[in-house]
Write a protein that holds these residues in place. Structure first.
Motif, PDB file in Angstrom:
ATOM      1  N   ARG A 174       0.814  -1.215   0.000  1.00 52.39           N
ATOM      2  CA  ARG A 174       0.000   0.000   0.000  1.00 52.39           C
ATOM      3  C   ARG A 174       0.853   1.273   0.000  1.00 52.39           C
ATOM      4  NH1 ARG A 174      -5.392  -0.969   1.215  1.00 52.39           N
ATOM      5  NH2 ARG A 174      -5.862  -3.134   1.783  1.00 52.39           N
ATOM      6  N   GLY A 175       1.955   1.256   0.743  1.00 51.18           N
ATOM      7  CA  GLY A 175       2.819   2.423   0.772  1.00 51.18           C
ATOM      8  C   GLY A 175       3.415   2.741  -0.582  1.00 51.18           C
ATOM      9  N   TRP A 176       3.931   1.721  -1.262  1.00 47.96           N
ATOM     10  CA  TRP A 176       4.475   1.902  -2.600  1.00 47.96           C
ATOM     11  C   TRP A 176       3.391   2.324  -3.590  1.00 47.96           C
ATOM     12  CZ3 TRP A 176       9.389   2.377  -3.860  1.00 47.96           C
ATOM     13  CH2 TRP A 176      10.365   1.833  -3.027  1.00 47.96           C
ATOM     14  N   ALA A 177       2.212   1.742  -3.429  1.00 52.77           N
ATOM     15  CA  ALA A 177       1.107   2.098  -4.322  1.00 52.77           C
ATOM     16  C   ALA A 177       0.729   3.567  -4.158  1.00 52.77           C
ATOM     17  CB  ALA A 177      -0.104   1.208  -4.039  1.00 52.77           C
ATOM     18  N   MET A 178       0.649   4.043  -2.918  1.00 48.94           N
ATOM     19  CA  MET A 178       0.307   5.437  -2.674  1.00 48.94           C
ATOM     20  C   MET A 178       1.396   6.363  -3.188  1.00 48.94           C
ATOM     21  SD  MET A 178      -1.879   7.583  -1.675  1.00 48.94           S
ATOM     22  CE  MET A 178      -3.059   6.431  -0.941  1.00 48.94           C
ATOM     23  N   PHE A 179       2.648   5.959  -3.033  1.00 45.01           N
ATOM     24  CA  PHE A 179       3.765   6.742  -3.542  1.00 45.01           C
ATOM     25  C   PHE A 179       3.660   6.898  -5.057  1.00 45.01           C
ATOM     26  CE2 PHE A 179       8.646   6.710  -4.233  1.00 45.01           C
ATOM     27  CZ  PHE A 179       8.666   8.091  -4.339  1.00 45.01           C
ATOM     28  N   SER A 180       3.361   5.814  -5.758  1.00 48.37           N
ATOM     29  CA  SER A 180       3.240   5.859  -7.218  1.00 48.37           C
ATOM     30  C   SER A 180       2.045   6.703  -7.642  1.00 48.37           C
ATOM     31  CB  SER A 180       3.104   4.440  -7.772  1.00 48.37           C
ATOM     32  OG  SER A 180       4.268   3.681  -7.535  1.00 48.37           O
ATOM     33  N   LEU A 181       0.925   6.526  -6.961  1.00 44.36           N
ATOM     34  CA  LEU A 181      -0.275   7.284  -7.298  1.00 44.36           C
ATOM     35  C   LEU A 181      -0.058   8.775  -7.072  1.00 44.36           C
ATOM     36  CD1 LEU A 181      -3.262   7.052  -8.161  1.00 44.36           C
ATOM     37  CD2 LEU A 181      -3.846   6.895  -5.734  1.00 44.36           C
ATOM     38  N   THR A 182       0.544   9.117  -5.961  1.00 44.09           N
ATOM     39  CA  THR A 182       0.796  10.527  -5.641  1.00 44.09           C
ATOM     40  C   THR A 182       1.764  11.149  -6.637  1.00 44.09           C
ATOM     41  OG1 THR A 182       0.434  10.107  -3.285  1.00 44.09           O
ATOM     42  CG2 THR A 182       1.635  12.108  -3.874  1.00 44.09           C
ATOM     43  N   THR A 183       2.804  10.412  -6.995  1.00 43.20           N
ATOM     44  CA  THR A 183       3.780  10.924  -7.963  1.00 43.20           C
ATOM     45  C   THR A 183       3.118  11.224  -9.292  1.00 43.20           C
ATOM     46  OG1 THR A 183       5.592   9.705  -6.916  1.00 43.20           O
ATOM     47  CG2 THR A 183       5.917  10.420  -9.186  1.00 43.20           C
ATOM     48  N   GLY A 184       2.302  10.299  -9.782  1.00 39.23           N
ATOM     49  CA  GLY A 184       1.611  10.524 -11.046  1.00 39.23           C
ATOM     50  C   GLY A 184       0.699  11.727 -10.989  1.00 39.23           C
TER      51      GLY A 184
END
Length: 235
Positions: A174-184
């Protein structure tokens, strides 16, 4: 014993739809990890030392102009090569599925378009290089190509962030997923703000921050998946 372990590892990986990747997979991901660091260090060094360049007003692509413009052009081409190589490593690290199909392709397009943006430089603007009018400059054919390539590349980067966010969420990261989503999301917002602002300082600084975030994301994602590429007996 070594041969038996290798066969067993290959059999288990095949049962999961993956085969052990060669050492090249890890090396390619290292390219993706260092691409952003290389680009940021070289670009910021120029931005802080070249006469007339203002980080609050000027996009880094303008550094491709002037007598030292070849440095930024070369930087973009090398960075694009590193990103494209990183896409190959990402392809080897991801399990079969939608993310494995699309994320490396989108990443590779971003790398190729970064190379293209280095070949077709942006037009001088906003007083840089010194002697350039603050407004009313004409647009050249290579300036149009640069903008189109950059736009396509940025869209591919944003979509790659979202595709990997979905994959990482499905994997329970979930942490990596949120990081990717936020970056995009941040990168998309920063690019749209820059395109619509007419060179205002707040928009340029916002986009600069988005660039730094996106390169940090690419480096960290490359490092993360570097640990997912299975080693062979000789790796």
């Amino acid at each position: 014993m070594s041969h038996t372990n290798t066969v067993t590892t290959a059999a288990k990986a095949a049962g999961q739809g993956r085969l052990p990747a060669p050492r090249a997979g890890r090396s390619l991901l290292v390219c993706g990890a260092i691409a952003g660091l290389f680009y940021v260090v070289v670009s910021l060094t120029q931005a802080l030392t070249r006469e007339g360049f203002d980080l609050t007003r000027h996009a880094w692509s303008l550094l491709a102009n002037g007598s030292l413009g070849w440095i930024q052009m070369t930087t973009l081409i090398v960075t694009g090569l590193l990103v494209t190589a990183g896409a190959g490593g990402l392809r080897r690290a991801l399990p079969p599925g939608r993310a494995c199909t699309w994320a490396p392709r989108l990443w590779a397009i971003y790398g190729l378009n970064t190379m293209g943006a280095g070949i077709f430089r942006a037009d001088p603007a906003l007083g840089f290089p010194p002697g350039t009018p603050d407004s009313g400059t004409s647009t050249s054919w290579h300036g149009v190509v640069h903008f189109v390539l950059a736009g396509i590349g940025f869209v591919c980067l944003v979509v790659a962030c979202f595709v990997l966010a979905r994959h990482l969420a499905d994997a329970g990261l979930r942490g990596w997923a949120m990081f990717s989503l936020t970056t995009g999301a941040v990168f998309l917002a920063g690019f749209l703000a820059l395109a619509a602002s007419g060179g205002r300082s707040w928009a340029n600084l916002t986009f600069t921050a988005a660039i730094l975030l996106s390169w940090a994301w690419m480096s960290m994602i490359s490092i993360h998946f570097h640990g997912c590429v299975p080693r062979t007996a000789t790796a």
